[in-house]
Design a protein around this motif. Structure first.
Motif, PDB file in Angstrom:
ATOM      1  N   GLU A  85     -10.981   3.802   0.408  1.00  0.00           N
ATOM      2  CA  GLU A  85     -11.103   3.958   1.856  1.00  0.00           C
ATOM      3  C   GLU A  85     -10.160   5.038   2.377  1.00  0.00           C
ATOM      4  OE1 GLU A  85     -12.749   3.913   5.329  1.00  0.00           O
ATOM      5  OE2 GLU A  85     -13.527   2.746   3.645  1.00  0.00           O
ATOM      6  N   ASP A  86      -8.986   5.199   1.749  1.00  0.00           N
ATOM      7  CA  ASP A  86      -8.078   6.271   2.150  1.00  0.00           C
ATOM      8  C   ASP A  86      -8.682   7.640   1.844  1.00  0.00           C
ATOM      9  OD1 ASP A  86      -6.159   4.623   3.193  1.00  0.00           O
ATOM     10  OD2 ASP A  86      -4.810   4.723   1.468  1.00  0.00           O
ATOM     11  N   ILE A  87      -9.363   7.739   0.729  1.00  0.00           N
ATOM     12  CA  ILE A  87     -10.021   8.995   0.385  1.00  0.00           C
ATOM     13  C   ILE A  87     -11.096   9.326   1.413  1.00  0.00           C
ATOM     14  CG2 ILE A  87     -11.479  10.145  -1.327  1.00  0.00           C
ATOM     15  CD1 ILE A  87      -9.952   8.462  -3.441  1.00  0.00           C
ATOM     16  N   LYS A  88     -11.851   8.328   1.818  1.00  0.00           N
ATOM     17  CA  LYS A  88     -12.887   8.552   2.825  1.00  0.00           C
ATOM     18  C   LYS A  88     -12.268   8.902   4.171  1.00  0.00           C
ATOM     19  CE  LYS A  88     -16.750   6.225   2.606  1.00  0.00           C
ATOM     20  NZ  LYS A  88     -17.774   5.158   2.556  1.00  0.00           N
ATOM     21  N   ASP A 130      -2.378   6.282   6.515  1.00  0.00           N
ATOM     22  CA  ASP A 130      -0.925   6.249   6.341  1.00  0.00           C
ATOM     23  C   ASP A 130      -0.588   7.325   5.322  1.00  0.00           C
ATOM     24  OD1 ASP A 130       1.756   5.656   6.129  1.00  0.00           O
ATOM     25  OD2 ASP A 130       1.458   3.851   4.901  1.00  0.00           O
ATOM     26  N   TYR A 131      -0.084   8.464   5.781  1.00  0.00           N
ATOM     27  CA  TYR A 131       0.006   9.622   4.900  1.00  0.00           C
ATOM     28  C   TYR A 131       1.315  10.371   5.052  1.00  0.00           C
ATOM     29  CZ  TYR A 131      -0.756  12.776   8.879  1.00  0.00           C
ATOM     30  OH  TYR A 131      -0.618  13.479  10.053  1.00  0.00           O
ATOM     31  N   GLU A 132       1.561  11.223   4.079  1.00  0.00           N
ATOM     32  CA  GLU A 132       2.657  12.188   4.105  1.00  0.00           C
ATOM     33  C   GLU A 132       2.077  13.555   3.821  1.00  0.00           C
ATOM     34  OE1 GLU A 132       6.696  13.401   1.590  1.00  0.00           O
ATOM     35  OE2 GLU A 132       5.651  11.514   1.155  1.00  0.00           O
ATOM     36  N   GLY A 143      -0.188  16.981 -14.215  1.00  0.00           N
ATOM     37  CA  GLY A 143      -0.282  15.969 -13.173  1.00  0.00           C
ATOM     38  C   GLY A 143       0.115  16.542 -11.827  1.00  0.00           C
ATOM     39  N   ARG A 144      -0.759  16.416 -10.856  1.00  0.00           N
ATOM     40  CA  ARG A 144      -0.479  16.898  -9.501  1.00  0.00           C
ATOM     41  C   ARG A 144       0.021  15.752  -8.629  1.00  0.00           C
ATOM     42  NH1 ARG A 144      -5.094  21.388  -7.881  1.00  0.00           N
ATOM     43  NH2 ARG A 144      -4.666  22.841  -9.588  1.00  0.00           N
ATOM     44  N   LYS A 145       0.775  16.105  -7.602  1.00  0.00           N
ATOM     45  CA  LYS A 145       1.443  15.089  -6.796  1.00  0.00           C
ATOM     46  C   LYS A 145       0.570  14.544  -5.667  1.00  0.00           C
ATOM     47  CE  LYS A 145       6.005  17.046  -7.777  1.00  0.00           C
ATOM     48  NZ  LYS A 145       7.225  17.674  -7.197  1.00  0.00           N
ATOM     49  N   ALA A 146      -0.365  15.353  -5.192  1.00  0.00           N
ATOM     50  CA  ALA A 146      -1.216  14.903  -4.089  1.00  0.00           C
ATOM     51  C   ALA A 146      -2.279  13.944  -4.604  1.00  0.00           C
ATOM     52  CB  ALA A 146      -1.882  16.094  -3.409  1.00  0.00           C
ATOM     53  N   ASP A 147      -2.690  13.017  -3.747  1.00  0.00           N
ATOM     54  CA  ASP A 147      -3.724  12.060  -4.145  1.00  0.00           C
ATOM     55  C   ASP A 147      -5.082  12.724  -4.336  1.00  0.00           C
ATOM     56  OD1 ASP A 147      -2.543   9.275  -4.205  1.00  0.00           O
ATOM     57  OD2 ASP A 147      -1.829   9.943  -2.250  1.00  0.00           O
ATOM     58  N   VAL A 148      -5.360  13.742  -3.534  1.00  0.00           N
ATOM     59  CA  VAL A 148      -6.578  14.540  -3.700  1.00  0.00           C
ATOM     60  C   VAL A 148      -6.168  16.003  -3.746  1.00  0.00           C
ATOM     61  CG1 VAL A 148      -8.813  15.200  -2.744  1.00  0.00           C
ATOM     62  CG2 VAL A 148      -7.999  12.854  -2.458  1.00  0.00           C
ATOM     63  N   SER A 149      -6.624  16.713  -4.733  1.00  0.00           N
ATOM     64  CA  SER A 149      -6.373  18.148  -4.800  1.00  0.00           C
ATOM     65  C   SER A 149      -7.666  18.821  -5.242  1.00  0.00           C
ATOM     66  CB  SER A 149      -5.215  18.463  -5.755  1.00  0.00           C
ATOM     67  OG  SER A 149      -5.480  17.985  -7.049  1.00  0.00           O
ATOM     68  N   MET A 169       0.848  -1.198   0.000  1.00  0.00           N
ATOM     69  CA  MET A 169       0.000   0.000   0.000  1.00  0.00           C
ATOM     70  C   MET A 169       0.881   1.245   0.000  1.00  0.00           C
ATOM     71  SD  MET A 169      -2.921   1.177   2.752  1.00  0.00           S
ATOM     72  CE  MET A 169      -3.895  -0.294   2.396  1.00  0.00           C
ATOM     73  N   THR A 170       0.602   2.177  -0.898  1.00  0.00           N
ATOM     74  CA  THR A 170       1.400   3.388  -0.984  1.00  0.00           C
ATOM     75  C   THR A 170       0.940   4.427   0.028  1.00  0.00           C
ATOM     76  OG1 THR A 170      -0.072   4.257  -2.704  1.00  0.00           O
ATOM     77  CG2 THR A 170       1.866   3.008  -3.423  1.00  0.00           C
ATOM     78  N   THR A 171       1.848   5.299   0.396  1.00  0.00           N
ATOM     79  CA  THR A 171       1.529   6.366   1.338  1.00  0.00           C
ATOM     80  C   THR A 171       0.645   7.410   0.664  1.00  0.00           C
ATOM     81  OG1 THR A 171       3.624   6.033   2.479  1.00  0.00           O
ATOM     82  CG2 THR A 171       2.516   8.149   2.818  1.00  0.00           C
ATOM     83  N   PHE A 172      -0.401   7.819   1.362  1.00  0.00           N
ATOM     84  CA  PHE A 172      -1.344   8.809   0.844  1.00  0.00           C
ATOM     85  C   PHE A 172      -0.702  10.187   0.969  1.00  0.00           C
ATOM     86  CE2 PHE A 172      -5.140  11.486   0.959  1.00  0.00           C
ATOM     87  CZ  PHE A 172      -5.970  10.880   0.015  1.00  0.00           C
ATOM     88  N   VAL A 173      -0.619  10.915  -0.137  1.00  0.00           N
ATOM     89  CA  VAL A 173       0.024  12.229  -0.151  1.00  0.00           C
ATOM     90  C   VAL A 173      -1.019  13.325   0.019  1.00  0.00           C
ATOM     91  CG1 VAL A 173       1.428  13.857  -1.475  1.00  0.00           C
ATOM     92  CG2 VAL A 173       1.913  11.398  -1.586  1.00  0.00           C
ATOM     93  N   ILE A 174      -0.823  14.160   1.039  1.00  0.00           N
ATOM     94  CA  ILE A 174      -1.730  15.267   1.345  1.00  0.00           C
ATOM     95  C   ILE A 174      -0.998  16.582   1.114  1.00  0.00           C
ATOM     96  CG2 ILE A 174      -2.984  16.456   3.200  1.00  0.00           C
ATOM     97  CD1 ILE A 174      -3.390  13.700   4.488  1.00  0.00           C
TER      98      ILE A 174
END
Length: 289
Positions: free
Chosen positions: A196-199, A29-31, A58-64, A1-6
């Motif tokens: 689930e990480d997004i939620k 599990d985030y950065e 392309g943006r680096k964060a998982d949600v922007s 599982m990759t780290t969620f980027v915020i």
């Protein structure tokens, strides 16, 4: 599982959730990366590049996020997915110097209004009841957020569209708001993060939104994190408002289609660059947060 980027989004919620430990409490599990902040605010000063161009790259964060008009078109082109379980609303307005002869929206006819590639939508939308299209004079030359704010402060700009932190800063320094241009912001998913990480991420922001609603004065200090340091000495964030508010309601098909239709009718994107406008292809939703 990759780290969620915020990343922070030039608003308070991510900072509050980080301070209060809400991301950890949700098991994320985030950065946390301060991708917007830089000492001189370069992120907000890329001339001739707006939100759409950054999404294309392309943006680096998982949600922007970005203004909902831009996210609509970007998602329709397959550059990201519009996350349809939430949206947000940012305070915005057109400001002029205190001694300006401009007093009403109609007085802005022909006046160069400094905007960004994104805030120009809300500027057009707000001025349409007052001005003919040919009388709305938008200038993008110095359109990035901090630069257009600074040029207004230096007396080199007659009018500027400002939102969130710069909006409050202009108010604090006595600049006059001619018209409110408050606008919607949509979230988008980049890449393929786990649903689930997004939620988890948005559940943390929901808790942060509650805290901001209850005691905004405890958190407005976070605006300083994203302003270039040259402005800090003049900023009194105790006087500023809560800024962008996340609304935990769906960004519906009706909203999407109405917004897409507005963009198309105004010819903001050239033919063939808007995508097909299909809501089901452009959006994703995982249900109530």
């Amino acid at each position: 599982m990759t780290t969620f980027v915020i990343e922070s989004h030039f608003r308070l919620q991510e900072w509050v959730a980080e301070e209060r430990g809400y991301f950890r409490d949700e098991g994320l599990d985030y950065e946390f990366r301060e991708l917007i902040r830089s000492t001189e605010g370069q992120h907000h000063n890329k001339v001739n590049e707006g939100a759409f161009q950054s999404i294309e790259k392309g943006r680096k964060a998982d949600v922007s996020c970005a203004c909902h008009w831009t996210v609509n078109v970007a998602a329709s082109n397959g550059h990201a997915k519009l996350y349809a379980d939430v949206y947000s609303v940012a305070p915005s307005g057109i400001f002029v110097p205190a001694d300006s002869k401009i007093r009403t929206p109609s007085d802005l006819a022909g006046v160069p209004i400094s905007v960004g590639f994104g805030s120009h939508y809300s500027t057009i939308q707000a001025l349409e009841p007052y001005l003919a299209p040919d009388d709305i004079n938008l200038t993008f030359e110095d359109g990035m957020l901090f630069r257009r704010m600074e040029l207004l402060f230096e007396g080199k700009s007659e009018a500027a569209a400002l939102f969130n932190g710069p909006y409050y800063f202009a108010e604090q320094l006595g600049y006059r708001k001619i018209i409110d241009t408050t606008f919607m912001i949509a979230s988008m998913i980049n890449g393929d993060p786990a649903p689930e990480d997004i939620k988890r991420y948005f559940r943390a922001l929901k808790k942060a939104q509650r805290d901001i609603d209850l005691r905004p004065e405890l958190y407005t200090r976070y605006y300083r994190n994203e302003f270039p340091e040259r402005f800090h000495a003049a900023m009194d964030t105790r006087r500023w408002g809560p800024g962008e508010r996340i609304v935990f309601e769906p960004y519906s098909r009706e909203i999407y289609e109405q917004s897409f239709d507005w963009i198309e009718k105004h010819g903001i994107f050239s033919d063939g660059t808007m995508g097909d406008g299909a809501y089901d292809k452009a959006t994703v939703a995982f249900g109530r947060i």
